[in-house]
Design an enzyme around this catalytic site. Structure first.
Site, PDB file in Angstrom:
ATOM      1  N   SER A 238      41.005  40.272  37.451  1.00  0.00           N
ATOM      2  CA  SER A 238      41.669  41.062  36.415  1.00  0.00           C
ATOM      3  C   SER A 238      42.029  42.454  36.927  1.00  0.00           C
ATOM      4  O   SER A 238      41.465  42.955  37.905  1.00  0.00           O
ATOM      5  CB  SER A 238      40.756  41.187  35.187  1.00  0.00           C
ATOM      6  OG  SER A 238      39.630  41.985  35.496  1.00  0.00           O
TER       7      SER A 238
ATOM      8  N   GLU B 197      41.283  45.252  35.650  1.00  0.00           N
ATOM      9  CA  GLU B 197      40.141  46.147  35.584  1.00  0.00           C
ATOM     10  C   GLU B 197      39.295  46.058  36.851  1.00  0.00           C
ATOM     11  O   GLU B 197      38.848  47.082  37.402  1.00  0.00           O
ATOM     12  CB  GLU B 197      39.286  45.821  34.353  1.00  0.00           C
ATOM     13  CG  GLU B 197      39.941  46.159  33.029  1.00  0.00           C
ATOM     14  CD  GLU B 197      40.971  45.131  32.572  1.00  0.00           C
ATOM     15  OE1 GLU B 197      41.622  45.362  31.549  1.00  0.00           O
ATOM     16  OE2 GLU B 197      41.134  44.096  33.267  1.00  0.00           O
TER      17      GLU B 197
ATOM     18  N   GLU C 163      43.499  35.637  49.570  1.00  0.00           N
ATOM     19  CA  GLU C 163      44.358  35.116  48.514  1.00  0.00           C
ATOM     20  C   GLU C 163      45.747  35.739  48.512  1.00  0.00           C
ATOM     21  O   GLU C 163      46.675  35.181  47.971  1.00  0.00           O
ATOM     22  CB  GLU C 163      43.706  35.342  47.150  1.00  0.00           C
ATOM     23  CG  GLU C 163      42.649  34.328  46.821  1.00  0.00           C
ATOM     24  CD  GLU C 163      42.278  34.346  45.353  1.00  0.00           C
ATOM     25  OE1 GLU C 163      42.577  33.354  44.667  1.00  0.00           O
ATOM     26  OE2 GLU C 163      41.699  35.340  44.902  1.00  0.00           O
TER      27      GLU C 163
ATOM     28  N   SER D 239      34.628  31.288  38.903  1.00  0.00           N
ATOM     29  CA  SER D 239      34.462  31.866  37.562  1.00  0.00           C
ATOM     30  C   SER D 239      33.624  30.979  36.650  1.00  0.00           C
ATOM     31  O   SER D 239      33.644  29.749  36.740  1.00  0.00           O
ATOM     32  CB  SER D 239      35.831  32.100  36.915  1.00  0.00           C
ATOM     33  OG  SER D 239      36.575  33.061  37.625  1.00  0.00           O
TER      34      SER D 239
ATOM     35  N   GLN E  46      38.461  25.669  43.487  1.00  0.00           N
ATOM     36  CA  GLN E  46      37.580  26.813  43.716  1.00  0.00           C
ATOM     37  C   GLN E  46      36.630  26.988  42.548  1.00  0.00           C
ATOM     38  O   GLN E  46      37.056  27.270  41.430  1.00  0.00           O
ATOM     39  CB  GLN E  46      38.436  28.067  43.901  1.00  0.00           C
ATOM     40  CG  GLN E  46      37.657  29.365  44.030  1.00  0.00           C
ATOM     41  CD  GLN E  46      38.578  30.539  44.319  1.00  0.00           C
ATOM     42  OE1 GLN E  46      39.236  30.592  45.356  1.00  0.00           O
ATOM     43  NE2 GLN E  46      38.643  31.481  43.395  1.00  0.00           N
ATOM     44  N   GLY E  47      35.338  26.808  42.789  1.00  0.00           N
ATOM     45  CA  GLY E  47      34.327  26.938  41.746  1.00  0.00           C
ATOM     46  C   GLY E  47      33.687  28.303  41.737  1.00  0.00           C
ATOM     47  O   GLY E  47      32.560  28.470  42.232  1.00  0.00           O
TER      48      GLY E  47
ATOM     49  N   SER F 246      41.436  26.012  38.833  1.00  0.00           N
ATOM     50  CA  SER F 246      42.790  25.504  39.063  1.00  0.00           C
ATOM     51  C   SER F 246      42.752  24.169  39.799  1.00  0.00           C
ATOM     52  O   SER F 246      42.050  24.026  40.807  1.00  0.00           O
ATOM     53  CB  SER F 246      43.603  26.513  39.881  1.00  0.00           C
ATOM     54  OG  SER F 246      43.693  27.748  39.219  1.00  0.00           O
TER      55      SER F 246
END
Length: 379
Positions: free
Chosen positions: A357, A359, A232, A116, A113-114, A148
């Protein structure tokens, strides 16, 4: 919903358990292909067109539970099966489905998965990787990080900016990019605190993607990416919780093996971890099979990320001072000797960061569920 297992589920469980026992003992050289040959990839897909078998929601849970209990190998095909495939089933063209779903179902092609980037982690709207249209292809240039299994992947689905000068979530597109492009794609493993390298940096230098492998149309990448992220956390969360329960049992076993009286504070922490794990399971069951509200995936991520991180801290507390010493001399050229508790502690430090995250998850809940004012962003 009524989530009791029926006779068909019991029979399915026995079939799954028998298959796993037989094939794990045989140690097939390529586990993903073995799963594909057995029809165990794509159980949640809507039909058997692509070589998979179908299963009800409860049977998917059964398979996930049995897989975890059998301590079967970590899935290298998870990203293709559980993220890309449902996305293509929803947004892909018939040609895209016919090209990519059968190899995923057979366990033949791995995906990464591209999303981030160094300047766009959880806040994906800051993506700077660009894709320029040249006739029947796109040229992709930029950098992705925390990718990953990129070192094992055959393909990568890439979120890239196809509209020059666009900002935030505008002008993004979702492209399927082959990884076997020497000189145009470079993968650099990222060594973690545990000494292992599941994550990678990926550099694209004019890498090509065919225009027919653009999913959802140019400029619609943000909607596709958000649709994928909602996938996910689902049935796989229940299997994850079985692994969590096994880790908690190891912590409890360690305390029982110690002849010294257990610190009341540690006893209370263990009881809290057990109760919270039960809450996570019932929350996962509650949200399965129903139309999920926008905050359900974020709530699930907050629950398990914080819980697992606290379990790592508890494992170290149970070990005491000896937890600070490794079982082998540190060697910069290879992973140092960590026991299960030390590995759990170090790896789980990232649980509240990867996959979105804490946040960002709280922002999603605040804005999309509670209707609070949107976060003020500095230009």
């Amino acid at each position: 919903m009524d989530f009791r297992f029926g006779p068909a589920d019991t029979a399915f469980r026995q079939e799954a358990r028998t298959w796993l026992t037989t094939h794990l003992s045989a140690q097939p050289p390529d586990w993903e292909r073995a799963l594909g040959a057995g029809g165990w990839i794509g159980l949640g897909w809507p039909d058997r067109t692509y070589g998979n078998r179908t299963a009800t929601l409860t049977q998917q849970v059964v398979w996930a539970e049995e897989y975890a209990r059998a301590a079967a190998p970590p899935r290298t095909g998870h990203i293709g099966e559980n993220l890309l495939a449902p996305t293509l089933l929803t947004h892909g063209t018939p040609a895209q489905k016919d090209r990519f779903l059968p190899p995923i179902a057979r366990g033949e092609e791995r995906w990464c998965q591209g999303y981030s980037e160094p300047g766009a982690g959880s806040d994906l709207a800051g993506i700077r990787t660009a894709a320029r249209r040249e006739g029947d292809t796109y040229r992709v240039t930029g950098q992705k990080i925390w990718t990953s299994l990129a070192h094992e992947a055959d393909w990568c689905f890439v979120l890239a900016r196809t509209e020059p000068g666009s900002r935030r979530h505008h002008g993004l597109s979702f492209l399927l990019v082959p990884m076997d492009q020497p000189g145009r794609i470079e993968v650099r493993p990222i060594r973690q605190l545990t000494g292992t390298s599941e994550f990678n940096e990926v550099f694209f230098d004019g890498a090509t993607a065919r225009a027919e492998h653009l999913v959802g149309g140019e400029g619609n990448g943000w909607a596709i990416a958000m649709s994928l992220l909602a996938l996910e956390r689902g049935v796989s969360t229940l299997a994850q919780q079985i692994g969590f329960a096994a880790e908690l049992e190891q912590v409890v076993a360690r305390t029982l093996a110690d002849p010294a009286p257990l610190d009341p504070a540690l006893r209370a922490r263990i009881a809290t971890q057990w109760a919270e794990l039960k809450v996570m399971r019932w929350n996962a069951l509650r949200t399965l099979g129903s139309a999920q509200d926008p905050g359900a995936p974020s709530v699930a991520k907050l629950l398990w990320g914080g819980w697992h991180r606290r379990l790592g801290e508890l494992a170290m507390a149970v070990r005491g001072a000896s937890a600070t010493v490794t079982s082998a001399d540190w060697d910069a050229s290879k992973p140092y000797g960590l026991d299960a508790f030390q590995h759990l502690f170090l790896f789980s430090r990232a649980d509240t960061i990867y996959g979105g995250s804490d946040e960002i998850q709280r922002t999603i809940i605040a804005e999309r569920v509670l209707g609070l004012p949107r976060e003020v962003r500095v230009p």
